[in-house]
Structures are given as structure tokens and as C-alpha cells.
Write a protein that holds these residues in place. Structure first.
Motif, PDB file in Angstrom:
ATOM      1  N   TYR A 133    -165.687  23.576  26.125  1.00 33.96           N
ATOM      2  CA  TYR A 133    -165.181  24.944  25.986  1.00 33.96           C
ATOM      3  C   TYR A 133    -165.564  25.760  27.212  1.00 33.96           C
ATOM      4  O   TYR A 133    -166.752  25.988  27.450  1.00 33.96           O
ATOM      5  CB  TYR A 133    -165.775  25.573  24.721  1.00 33.96           C
ATOM      6  N   HIS A 134    -164.602  26.200  28.009  1.00 35.86           N
ATOM      7  CA  HIS A 134    -164.805  27.134  29.128  1.00 35.86           C
ATOM      8  C   HIS A 134    -166.059  26.862  29.957  1.00 35.86           C
ATOM      9  O   HIS A 134    -166.872  27.763  30.172  1.00 35.86           O
ATOM     10  CB  HIS A 134    -164.858  28.572  28.613  1.00 35.86           C
ATOM     11  N   GLY A 135    -166.272  25.670  30.401  1.00 32.60           N
ATOM     12  CA  GLY A 135    -167.426  25.358  31.245  1.00 32.60           C
ATOM     13  C   GLY A 135    -168.681  24.970  30.489  1.00 32.60           C
ATOM     14  O   GLY A 135    -169.669  24.544  31.094  1.00 32.60           O
ATOM     15  N   TYR A 136    -168.690  25.113  29.176  1.00 34.78           N
ATOM     16  CA  TYR A 136    -169.825  24.654  28.363  1.00 34.78           C
ATOM     17  C   TYR A 136    -169.709  23.151  28.180  1.00 34.78           C
ATOM     18  O   TYR A 136    -168.611  22.618  27.987  1.00 34.78           O
ATOM     19  CB  TYR A 136    -169.830  25.326  26.989  1.00 34.78           C
ATOM     20  N   ALA A 137    -170.860  22.475  28.214  1.00 34.22           N
ATOM     21  CA  ALA A 137    -170.846  21.015  28.119  1.00 34.22           C
ATOM     22  C   ALA A 137    -172.070  20.512  27.364  1.00 34.22           C
ATOM     23  O   ALA A 137    -173.089  21.201  27.255  1.00 34.22           O
ATOM     24  CB  ALA A 137    -170.830  20.401  29.519  1.00 34.22           C
ATOM     25  N   SER A 196    -181.310  26.476  27.724  1.00 35.48           N
ATOM     26  CA  SER A 196    -180.221  26.346  28.697  1.00 35.48           C
ATOM     27  C   SER A 196    -179.512  27.678  28.943  1.00 35.48           C
ATOM     28  O   SER A 196    -179.833  28.697  28.331  1.00 35.48           O
ATOM     29  CB  SER A 196    -179.211  25.308  28.206  1.00 35.48           C
ATOM     30  N   HIS A 197    -178.534  27.626  29.814  1.00 37.77           N
ATOM     31  CA  HIS A 197    -177.655  28.770  30.058  1.00 37.77           C
ATOM     32  C   HIS A 197    -176.457  28.738  29.108  1.00 37.77           C
ATOM     33  O   HIS A 197    -175.464  29.418  29.352  1.00 37.77           O
ATOM     34  CB  HIS A 197    -177.161  28.762  31.509  1.00 37.77           C
ATOM     35  N   GLY A 198    -176.518  27.940  28.069  1.00 42.35           N
ATOM     36  CA  GLY A 198    -175.456  27.859  27.072  1.00 42.35           C
ATOM     37  C   GLY A 198    -174.965  26.456  26.799  1.00 42.35           C
ATOM     38  O   GLY A 198    -174.380  26.189  25.761  1.00 42.35           O
ATOM     39  N   CYS A 199    -175.195  25.551  27.745  1.00 40.28           N
ATOM     40  CA  CYS A 199    -174.820  24.157  27.518  1.00 40.28           C
ATOM     41  C   CYS A 199    -175.771  23.529  26.492  1.00 40.28           C
ATOM     42  O   CYS A 199    -176.791  24.097  26.128  1.00 40.28           O
ATOM     43  CB  CYS A 199    -174.898  23.358  28.821  1.00 40.28           C
ATOM     44  N   ILE A 200    -175.423  22.341  26.060  1.00 43.40           N
ATOM     45  CA  ILE A 200    -176.254  21.587  25.129  1.00 43.40           C
ATOM     46  C   ILE A 200    -176.874  20.451  25.916  1.00 43.40           C
ATOM     47  O   ILE A 200    -176.174  19.549  26.377  1.00 43.40           O
ATOM     48  CB  ILE A 200    -175.423  21.075  23.945  1.00 43.40           C
ATOM     49  N   ARG A 201    -178.186  20.518  26.092  1.00 39.38           N
ATOM     50  CA  ARG A 201    -178.911  19.519  26.878  1.00 39.38           C
ATOM     51  C   ARG A 201    -179.456  18.421  25.982  1.00 39.38           C
ATOM     52  O   ARG A 201    -179.943  18.685  24.883  1.00 39.38           O
ATOM     53  CB  ARG A 201    -180.087  20.172  27.597  1.00 39.38           C
ATOM     54  N   LEU A 202    -179.417  17.211  26.520  1.00 34.04           N
ATOM     55  CA  LEU A 202    -179.896  16.006  25.830  1.00 34.04           C
ATOM     56  C   LEU A 202    -180.782  15.192  26.760  1.00 34.04           C
ATOM     57  O   LEU A 202    -180.667  15.308  27.984  1.00 34.04           O
ATOM     58  CB  LEU A 202    -178.712  15.091  25.492  1.00 34.04           C
ATOM     59  N   MET A 206    -175.883  17.692  35.988  1.00 34.72           N
ATOM     60  CA  MET A 206    -175.411  17.638  34.607  1.00 34.72           C
ATOM     61  C   MET A 206    -174.879  16.227  34.337  1.00 34.72           C
ATOM     62  O   MET A 206    -173.678  16.018  34.200  1.00 34.72           O
ATOM     63  CB  MET A 206    -174.314  18.683  34.378  1.00 34.72           C
ATOM     64  N   PRO A 207    -175.777  15.231  34.273  1.00 34.34           N
ATOM     65  CA  PRO A 207    -175.301  13.847  34.096  1.00 34.34           C
ATOM     66  C   PRO A 207    -174.642  13.636  32.734  1.00 34.34           C
ATOM     67  O   PRO A 207    -175.049  14.226  31.747  1.00 34.34           O
ATOM     68  CB  PRO A 207    -176.572  13.022  34.232  1.00 34.34           C
TER      69      PRO A 207
END
Length: 151
Positions: A100-104, A119-125, A93-94
Motif C-alpha cells: 500500500y503506497h510505499g508501505y511494505a 518503523s516508519h510505518g512498514c512491517i519489519r521482520l 529493505m530485504p
């Protein structure tokens, strides 16, 4: 009316006028919005603005079916240049910005999936976009950053 009362009333009127002038000046001064990161889950896009000026618009991947990305207004809680998910197979996760609670918000190597839920809920870029956002937030400060996530 006594002389002393008239002076007090005059001082009070002056103080009220001064406060009103200060407040009027504040109303005319544009608010410093800092960094606003807007994520639209329906379009799978992120827009980044600084002090009201749009700087970036990037495709993202938010949570796929069964793994929702939370909606709301957040502030960065923690930042890590290099991070690995303990929950999901030590995935990289670079340039992670946790909100919020482990979300990034973080970079990903799954570039083909950007623009759609994955994703599993994170926001990927894209990794270079994640690095640019990370540097911007680091420079301006977490406290000057708002993350707005909408459906």
C-alpha cells in the motif's frame, strides 16, 4: 397445456435442479484461502496461514509513534528481493513485499526492536522470516495472498 410447453417446463426444471446441485456442491467444497498474513499491531505479531493451516507466528515491528502502519485488508502490489528506501536514508529493505503506497513487509537488521513499534510505518521482520514469507508469496502468487492488518 400443450406438449411443447410441457417439454420446455421439464427442461427448465432439469436445468434449475442441475444448477442447484452444482451450487450445493460448491458450498460443501472448502474455499481455497491461499496465503493469509495477519498482522496484529497491538501484539506486534504476524501469523501466516496457507489454505487455513497456520504455518508461522513471528514478532514484527510496525510504525512507531508519529509513523502509523495502515490497518485494513491488502494484496501485495510489488515484490523486490533487494530494495533500499529512497525516503529514509537508503535503508535496506530485504525481501520487500509492498502492499500500500510505499508501505511494505520487509526484513530488518534491527533485531532487538522486533516485538515493539519501531518503523516508519512498514512491517519489519527478522531477515530469515522475511525471506521465508517472500518465497511463499512468490511461489503461491501475489493474487493468492491477503494481508490483514488490525489494531
Amino acid at each position: 397445456m400443450k406438449r411443447r410447453s410441457k417439454r420446455r417446463l421439464a427442461r427448465l426444471a432439469f436445468a434449475v435442479a442441475a444448477v442447484m446441485a452444482i451450487l450445493a456442491g460448491l458450498a460443501l467444497t472448502p474455499a481455497q484461502a491461499g496465503i493469509v498474513v495477519r498482522i496484529d499491531k497491538s501484539s506486534q505479531r504476524m501469523a501466516v496461514s496457507v489454505d487455513g493451516t497456520m504455518l508461522y507466528s513471528w514478532p514484527v515491528s510496525t510504525g512507531r509513534r508519529g509513523f502509523g502502519t495502515p490497518s485494513g485488508v491488502f494484496q501485495p502490489q510489488m515484490m523486490a528481493r533487494r530494495w533500499f528506501s529512497r525516503k529514509y536514508y537508503n535503508s535496506p529493505m530485504p525481501h520487500a513485499i509492498f502492499f500500500y503506497h510505499g508501505y511494505a513487509i520487509h526484513g530488518t537488521n534491527e533485531l532487538a526492536r522486533l516485538g515493539g513499534p519501531a518503523s516508519h510505518g512498514c512491517i519489519r521482520l527478522h531477515p530469515s522470516n522475511a525471506a521465508a514469507l517472500f518465497a511463499l508469496v512468490e511461489r503461491r502468487g501475489r493474487g493468492n495472498t491477503r494481508i490483514v492488518i488490525s489494531n
